[in-house]
Motif scaffolding. Structure first.
Motif, PDB file in Angstrom:
ATOM      1  N   ASN A 259       0.868  -1.170   0.000  1.00  0.00           N
ATOM      2  CA  ASN A 259       0.000   0.000   0.000  1.00  0.00           C
ATOM      3  C   ASN A 259       0.907   1.222   0.000  1.00  0.00           C
ATOM      4  O   ASN A 259       1.403   1.656   1.038  1.00  0.00           O
ATOM      5  CB  ASN A 259      -0.922  -0.005   1.215  1.00  0.00           C
ATOM      6  N   LEU A 260       1.130   1.768  -1.193  1.00  0.00           N
ATOM      7  CA  LEU A 260       2.118   2.833  -1.373  1.00  0.00           C
ATOM      8  C   LEU A 260       1.406   4.115  -1.795  1.00  0.00           C
ATOM      9  O   LEU A 260       0.937   4.227  -2.923  1.00  0.00           O
ATOM     10  CB  LEU A 260       3.129   2.409  -2.439  1.00  0.00           C
ATOM     11  N   PRO A 261       1.305   5.105  -0.912  1.00  0.00           N
ATOM     12  CA  PRO A 261       0.656   6.369  -1.277  1.00  0.00           C
ATOM     13  C   PRO A 261       1.476   7.098  -2.339  1.00  0.00           C
ATOM     14  O   PRO A 261       2.699   6.935  -2.432  1.00  0.00           O
ATOM     15  CB  PRO A 261       0.637   7.155   0.043  1.00  0.00           C
ATOM     16  N   TYR A 262       0.802   7.930  -3.096  1.00  0.00           N
ATOM     17  CA  TYR A 262       1.481   8.688  -4.144  1.00  0.00           C
ATOM     18  C   TYR A 262       2.406   9.739  -3.529  1.00  0.00           C
ATOM     19  O   TYR A 262       2.075  10.382  -2.531  1.00  0.00           O
ATOM     20  CB  TYR A 262       0.457   9.371  -5.043  1.00  0.00           C
ATOM     21  N   PHE A 263       3.580   9.903  -4.133  1.00  0.00           N
ATOM     22  CA  PHE A 263       4.514  10.933  -3.666  1.00  0.00           C
ATOM     23  C   PHE A 263       5.286  11.471  -4.870  1.00  0.00           C
ATOM     24  O   PHE A 263       5.315  10.852  -5.939  1.00  0.00           O
ATOM     25  CB  PHE A 263       5.487  10.369  -2.617  1.00  0.00           C
ATOM     26  N   THR A 264       5.898  12.602  -4.698  1.00  0.00           N
ATOM     27  CA  THR A 264       6.712  13.212  -5.758  1.00  0.00           C
ATOM     28  C   THR A 264       8.160  13.284  -5.299  1.00  0.00           C
ATOM     29  O   THR A 264       8.450  13.352  -4.097  1.00  0.00           O
ATOM     30  CB  THR A 264       6.214  14.623  -6.083  1.00  0.00           C
ATOM     31  N   THR A 265       9.051  13.266  -6.264  1.00  0.00           N
ATOM     32  CA  THR A 265      10.488  13.353  -5.983  1.00  0.00           C
ATOM     33  C   THR A 265      11.036  14.632  -6.612  1.00  0.00           C
ATOM     34  O   THR A 265      10.779  14.899  -7.795  1.00  0.00           O
ATOM     35  CB  THR A 265      11.230  12.132  -6.551  1.00  0.00           C
ATOM     36  N   GLU A 266      11.757  15.392  -5.840  1.00  0.00           N
ATOM     37  CA  GLU A 266      12.294  16.657  -6.330  1.00  0.00           C
ATOM     38  C   GLU A 266      13.430  16.431  -7.318  1.00  0.00           C
ATOM     39  O   GLU A 266      14.281  15.557  -7.114  1.00  0.00           O
ATOM     40  CB  GLU A 266      12.806  17.494  -5.154  1.00  0.00           C
ATOM     41  N   GLY A 291       5.358   6.818 -16.985  1.00  0.00           N
ATOM     42  CA  GLY A 291       6.149   6.378 -15.839  1.00  0.00           C
ATOM     43  C   GLY A 291       5.297   6.149 -14.610  1.00  0.00           C
ATOM     44  O   GLY A 291       4.068   6.278 -14.641  1.00  0.00           O
ATOM     45  N   ALA A 292       5.973   5.800 -13.498  1.00  0.00           N
ATOM     46  CA  ALA A 292       5.312   5.572 -12.218  1.00  0.00           C
ATOM     47  C   ALA A 292       6.100   6.301 -11.135  1.00  0.00           C
ATOM     48  O   ALA A 292       7.331   6.382 -11.200  1.00  0.00           O
ATOM     49  CB  ALA A 292       5.243   4.077 -11.915  1.00  0.00           C
ATOM     50  N   PHE A 293       5.397   6.824 -10.149  1.00  0.00           N
ATOM     51  CA  PHE A 293       6.044   7.648  -9.137  1.00  0.00           C
ATOM     52  C   PHE A 293       7.082   6.874  -8.328  1.00  0.00           C
ATOM     53  O   PHE A 293       8.028   7.445  -7.802  1.00  0.00           O
ATOM     54  CB  PHE A 293       4.987   8.258  -8.205  1.00  0.00           C
ATOM     55  N   TRP A 294       6.906   5.539  -8.239  1.00  0.00           N
ATOM     56  CA  TRP A 294       7.841   4.735  -7.454  1.00  0.00           C
ATOM     57  C   TRP A 294       9.007   4.198  -8.296  1.00  0.00           C
ATOM     58  O   TRP A 294       9.889   3.516  -7.785  1.00  0.00           O
ATOM     59  CB  TRP A 294       7.120   3.549  -6.828  1.00  0.00           C
ATOM     60  N   CYS A 295       9.013   4.544  -9.591  1.00  0.00           N
ATOM     61  CA  CYS A 295      10.031   4.010 -10.512  1.00  0.00           C
ATOM     62  C   CYS A 295      11.298   4.869 -10.460  1.00  0.00           C
ATOM     63  O   CYS A 295      11.289   6.047 -10.853  1.00  0.00           O
ATOM     64  CB  CYS A 295       9.444   3.987 -11.919  1.00  0.00           C
ATOM     65  N   SER A 296      12.392   4.269 -10.003  1.00  0.00           N
ATOM     66  CA  SER A 296      13.661   5.013  -9.879  1.00  0.00           C
ATOM     67  C   SER A 296      14.221   5.396 -11.245  1.00  0.00           C
ATOM     68  O   SER A 296      14.827   6.462 -11.403  1.00  0.00           O
ATOM     69  CB  SER A 296      14.680   4.167  -9.114  1.00  0.00           C
ATOM     70  N   HIS A 297      14.003   4.563 -12.249  1.00  0.00           N
ATOM     71  CA  HIS A 297      14.508   4.868 -13.592  1.00  0.00           C
ATOM     72  C   HIS A 297      13.780   6.074 -14.191  1.00  0.00           C
ATOM     73  O   HIS A 297      14.380   6.850 -14.948  1.00  0.00           O
ATOM     74  CB  HIS A 297      14.349   3.653 -14.503  1.00  0.00           C
ATOM     75  N   CYS A 298      12.505   6.220 -13.829  1.00  0.00           N
ATOM     76  CA  CYS A 298      11.746   7.384 -14.308  1.00  0.00           C
ATOM     77  C   CYS A 298      12.328   8.668 -13.699  1.00  0.00           C
ATOM     78  O   CYS A 298      12.469   9.699 -14.397  1.00  0.00           O
ATOM     79  CB  CYS A 298      10.276   7.250 -13.926  1.00  0.00           C
ATOM     80  N   GLN A 299      12.697   8.620 -12.428  1.00  0.00           N
ATOM     81  CA  GLN A 299      13.283   9.788 -11.770  1.00  0.00           C
ATOM     82  C   GLN A 299      14.643  10.135 -12.369  1.00  0.00           C
ATOM     83  O   GLN A 299      14.979  11.314 -12.568  1.00  0.00           O
ATOM     84  CB  GLN A 299      13.414   9.529 -10.266  1.00  0.00           C
TER      85      GLN A 299
END
Length: 370
Positions: A259-266, A291-299
């Motif tokens: 259960n992973l709430p949505y978050f943003t990465t700066e 992409g997906a918010f939890w995807c490190s490659h997207c960041q």
């Protein structure tokens, strides 16, 4: 009635002979060759007509009557079974028609029990079988069972199908439905632990009811003859579902229940003039990054562009409401047939994974004079 003087009961012998009746009894006198005069003995012969309907024929008539009554009771029982099956199938038909409409229209399901959790199940990737909505397949199955049951009750089967074959077709169909329901209950208990899905439970109840009614209708002796075929049908259903679900898009798999709430990465990097120009060009030609918010490659891909340029990209977040086990991607991502994150779609060309800016410029036809 005539009286016979001098004759005692022991002197009168009654002989019942099967012959046509006569108007009066016949008297037969004994032969007259006795040496001594003896008391006259007379034999009274009464001829009686044998009845044409003897005890054996009465028994046969009673047997025929019982047989007719038994057939009538059996026919009534069969029709009752067909009607019950048609009624249950009609309930399933209405349920799956409603769910099919929701799935195709993208509407949210009304969940009488469990709040909105049933919507999480119905909108998950497990609600698709090789890209076909699961409720649509259920609609076809329930429709077939309902139609065939009604035709059996009216003795009006198509293509010259006999009643026995019609019953076996229903048994095979309900066997596949019960096997699928059992598999879905397993998925519900393992992949959606703690989630309530009233529609799923109702469909399972209907499928199992149809299966047991079909078993009773066919009979134990007939079922024993086709038990091997039933096992093959159930095995094929389970194998098909397992194969379909093995091709689900990638998702977080570090834990059984997530259960992973949505978050943003700066984004901390500065954008170069080249990155800003490229981002504007990609935006102008309608290029999209999924992409997906939890995807490190997207960041990391966004970090390549930098803070200013990343804001110019047409970025599509596939899980804008967060992610938990069984959650499906939004429709835009599902329609893009993504195989992983990030995914670029540029001029109809699909690129999976992180891309160097030079590669994106080449694919998009961008020429930079800096």
């Amino acid at each position: 009635m005539a009286t016979f003087t001098g004759l005692s009961a022991s002197q009168i012998q009654l002989l019942y002979l099967c012959s046509p009746p006569i108007s009066s009894p016949a008297f037969i006198s004994p032969p007259l060759h006795f040496k001594k005069q003896a008391p006259v003995r007379r034999l009274l012969v009464v001829r009686l007509k044998c009845s044409s309907t003897g005890p054996s024929q009465d028994a046969e008539s009673e047997t025929e009557t019982i047989s007719v009554l038994s057939s009538s009771v059996s026919l009534a029982s069969s029709n009752s079974t067909y009607n019950w099956r048609a009624g249950i199938g009609a309930v399933g038909l209405l349920e799956t028609a409603y769910l099919t409409y929701l799935k195709l229209s993208g509407s949210d399901a009304f969940c009488p029990l469990g709040g909105g959790s049933c919507g999480d199940v119905l909108n998950s990737d497990y609600a698709l079988i090789f890209g076909v909505p699961l409720p649509l397949l259920g609609l076809i199955a329930y429709g077939f069972v309902t139609t065939l049951s009604l035709q059996l009750s009216r003795k009006n089967l198509p293509l010259g199908i006999s009643e026995r074959d019609g019953r076996l077709l229903l048994l095979g169909s309900t066997t596949s439905m019960a096997a699928a329901s059992a598999f879905f209950l397993y998925i519900l208990s393992t992949k959606f632990a703690g989630t309530s899905c009233s529609y799923c439970l109702m469909s399972a109840l209907l499928s199992f009811s149809l299966f047991f009614i079909s078993l009773k209708d066919v009979g134990l002796q007939e079922v024993q003859k086709v038990v091997g075929l039933q096992v093959c049908i159930a095995s094929l259903v389970v194998a098909t579902l397992s194969t379909s679900y093995s091709n689900l898009p990638s998702a977080p798999s570090s834990a059984a229940n997530i259960n992973l709430p949505y978050f943003t990465t700066e984004i901390t990097t500065e954008s170069s003039p080249f990155a800003i120009s490229l981002a504007r060009h990609l935006h102008s030609i309608g290029a999209k990054m999924y992409g997906a918010f939890w995807c490190s490659h997207c960041q990391e891909q966004k970090q390549m562009f930098g803070r200013e340029a990343a804001k110019l990209l047409d970025y599509v977040e596939c899980f804008p409401d967060g992610y938990k086990t069984g959650t499906t991607m939004i429709k835009a991502c599902a329609d893009a047939n993504l195989e992983g994150f990030p995914t670029w779609v540029i001029n109809g060309q699909v690129l999976s994974g992180e891309m160097e800016l030079e590669k994106l410029a080449e694919v998009s036809g961008f020429g930079f004079n800096g």
